[in-house]
Design a protein around this motif. Structure first.
Motif, PDB file in Angstrom:
ATOM      1  N   ASP A   1      -6.719  -2.861  -9.250  1.00  0.00           N
ATOM      2  CA  ASP A   1      -5.546  -2.486 -10.035  1.00  0.00           C
ATOM      3  C   ASP A   1      -4.346  -3.307  -9.635  1.00  0.00           C
ATOM      4  N   TYR A   2      -4.178  -3.545  -8.334  1.00  0.00           N
ATOM      5  CA  TYR A   2      -3.044  -4.317  -7.835  1.00  0.00           C
ATOM      6  C   TYR A   2      -3.124  -5.767  -8.303  1.00  0.00           C
TER       7      TYR A   2
ATOM      8  N   ALA B   1      -8.142   0.327  -6.036  1.00  0.00           N
ATOM      9  CA  ALA B   1      -6.704   0.125  -5.845  1.00  0.00           C
ATOM     10  C   ALA B   1      -6.393  -1.360  -5.743  1.00  0.00           C
TER      11      ALA B   1
END
Length: 142
Positions: free
Chosen positions: A138-139, A135
């Motif tokens: 991805d951020y 995550a």
């Protein structure tokens, strides 16, 4: 992040023996089922204790081959700490670490519904950490 999350990802099959089974029978059960501990239950289904691989090794170290014929109730851990589905993963990790045990039965409304091992906890935490890492990646790349 609770015990319920761990139970969703594993079998809820629970292996039990009575206090009058022998250490040899318990060892055979652990080997056949490929588990590290077995719950010892009374006739009414309540928990009488837990017997782990470590308990068996201690019984044999103290009594040699004669230990195989001893009843499970002689060598089991009678004071069993339990958890509920709503207990948090960090709290059971702490309890397992402080108590130096690797298996905790899951009990809801007085009924045995599962068992959680330290391996289950570690597996769940690793998966959770991998998801968090992905995550973040991805951020950062978004």
């Amino acid at each position: 992040m609770t015990v319920a999350h761990i139970l969703r990802g594993k079998s809820r099959e629970i292996f039990t023996l009575s206090p009058d089974h022998t250490i040899a029978e318990a060892a055979r059960t652990l080997a056949e089922k490929r588990i590290g501990a077995v719950l010892i239950t009374k006739k009414d289904g309540s928990i009488a204790g837990i017997l782990s691989e470590r308990d068996i090794v201690r019984a044999l170290a103290k009594n040699a081959a004669e230990g195989f014929e001893h009843k499970v109730k002689v060598h089991m851990t009678a004071k069993v700490e339990t958890v509920r589905e709503s207990d948090s993963i960090p709290s059971i990790m702490e309890r397992m670490t402080n108590g130096k045990f690797r298996h905790m039965p899951v009990v809801e409304n007085g009924k045995l519904i599962g068992i959680v091992s330290i391996g289950d906890v570690v597996k769940y935490r690793l998966a959770e950490m991998e998801a968090e890492t992905q995550a973040m990646r991805d951020y950062i790349t978004a």
